[in-house]
Design an enzyme around this catalytic site. Sequence first.
Site, short mmCIF file in Angstrom:
data_model
loop_
_atom_site.label_atom_id
_atom_site.label_comp_id
_atom_site.label_asym_id
_atom_site.label_seq_id
_atom_site.Cartn_x
_atom_site.Cartn_y
_atom_site.Cartn_z
N LYS A 38 -2.75 -17.54 33.54
CA LYS A 38 -1.34 -17.30 33.84
C LYS A 38 -1.20 -15.97 34.57
O LYS A 38 -1.83 -14.97 34.19
CB LYS A 38 -0.55 -17.28 32.52
N SER A 50 7.34 -20.76 29.73
CA SER A 50 7.10 -20.22 31.05
C SER A 50 5.67 -20.43 31.56
O SER A 50 5.42 -20.21 32.74
CB SER A 50 7.40 -18.72 31.02
N SER A 82 6.45 -20.22 25.01
CA SER A 82 5.93 -20.50 26.36
C SER A 82 4.52 -21.06 26.44
O SER A 82 4.09 -21.45 27.52
CB SER A 82 5.99 -19.24 27.21
N1 GLN Z 1 11.88 -19.66 26.98
C1 GLN Z 1 11.80 -18.44 26.26
C2 GLN Z 1 12.40 -17.32 27.09
O1 GLN Z 1 12.82 -17.57 28.15
C3 GLN Z 1 10.39 -18.13 25.88
C4 GLN Z 1 9.60 -17.55 26.98
C5 GLN Z 1 8.24 -17.16 26.57
O2 GLN Z 1 7.75 -17.54 25.50
N2 GLN Z 1 7.62 -16.36 27.40
O3 GLN Z 1 12.47 -16.21 26.69
#
Ligand code: GLN
Length: 511
Positions: A95, A170, A194
């Site tokens: 990532k 994400s 995410s």
């Molecule tokens: N969807 C969540 C957010 O937008 C989690 C994102 C994540 O785990 N990086 O904060």
Amino acid sequence: MTSSAAATSLSSHGSARPIVEMTAHELLALQERGELTAVAIAEAFLTAAQQLEVHLRSFLWLDAEEVLRQAQAVDLRRRSGQPLGPLAGIPVAIKDVLCTKGIRTTCASRILANFVPPYDAHVIERLKAADAILFGKTNMDEFAMGSSTENSAFQQTRNPWDLQRIPGGSSGGSAAAVAGCQAPVALGTDTGGSIRQPAALCGIVGLKPTYGRVSRYGLIAYASSLDQIGPMAHDVTDCALLLQVIAGHDPRDSTSAPLPVPDYRGRLNEPVRPLRIGVPREFFDKGLDAEVESLVQQALRQYEKLGAKLIEVSLPHAPYALAAYYIVAPAEASSNLARYDGMHYGHRTRHKADLIGTYAKSRGEGFGKEVQRRIMIGTYVLSSGYKDAYYRKALKVRRLIKQDFDQAFEQCDVIMGPTSPTPAFRIGEKINDPLAMYLSDVYTVSCNLAGLPGLSIPCGFTREGLPVGLQLLGPPFSEETLLRIARMYEAVTDWHTRRPKLPVPPSPVTS
Ligand code: GLN
């Protein structure tokens, strides 16, 4: 590149299977038996990655020559009889939030579009020491803020099971790369879901370790008290393999736990007995899609057949988790992202302005809409006058959520429920409705707020052919047990063996 993605290899049953559909542990075994080289593996995945990239758009950066160079080095060492690390010759997609020395690391943000880190993240050092092949940088929501990978400043990654749909987020690029057989395994990060949510939506396994299990050194911070790095793979064994390599204490991250790392693979195939599964009623509420609910219930029945006892537990503060998360995470983000001002770090505007004007313009140009929204929310909830009403209150809720889990784990070994309330949604469906988007995280954020380990495993497909994930949550540092419990289900199901049919088939099966 010389060979094609149609490369196949004979499995132990003598049937040919495409290399790109294999798991890391299968690829390791074939290399050890001398039936496959690291270069052959690299070539197969490079061809697949390049052919499928027009559809999936998982990668922000992938350099074939660099990948082959690493693979050749592994083969050379193997031929000369030198000892090799536990991930020798295994391509790992990374990532783009993890710093890679000499390789652009953008966080899918314009503000870091030209950032080339002078050092490796701790997990990257570990992968290199394990002789893994760094296989490109994957797309993500900008600064890991989002649940669909639509917030990337650069491109839209698509779900390999349905190209009209989002891969989740994400870590959507990592999930799509693994599910689409562009790479056998990947690293993601999980601040509020995410790793687990994109794993669920793409039909793969994703593990968010206990807070402190894996060093965050070199992980570009979103919300530092919640962020964790973890593996994404086709099956539980590969997750165990990857976690083994990345877990452990690192003095450069003061929140990294100075605890020994168990042998995650050693007892992986030993069922956990007796097994008590906590099923929180709060995880089966009205926002849950009916098909997702029924597949999760079927998975629970399957565990019952394996001898597990289902216990109804309650997490009374779970309904407040999302609200608390969307205060704590933006608060920390607003502080972490203050450094990108065009002076200290990041993109600097070309427009002439005074110091404050340069900050404002650089940030305005560099950050996307969702990141700006989070910075504003975070700044608001931390401002004097509102701090007690929002931020401090959210911290209290966080503590209560943690206590709920502590109490629940007195009655059970693991908590199970859906990972995501819905299967993958259509690209564009929720992008203009932040609250609808935030609801995707309703079942995943409590785990981060409480610092617990969480795992998502595939548990079936909807009538439309979209994968659904089962979420397993455990007490702190229970990854070994969690993986064994997940493996019990995997051993009697075949969801994890399914691969999507993509417009350019990665390779025809030859026998
Ligand atoms: N969807 C969540 C957010 O937008 C989690 C994102 C994540 O785990 N990086 O904060």
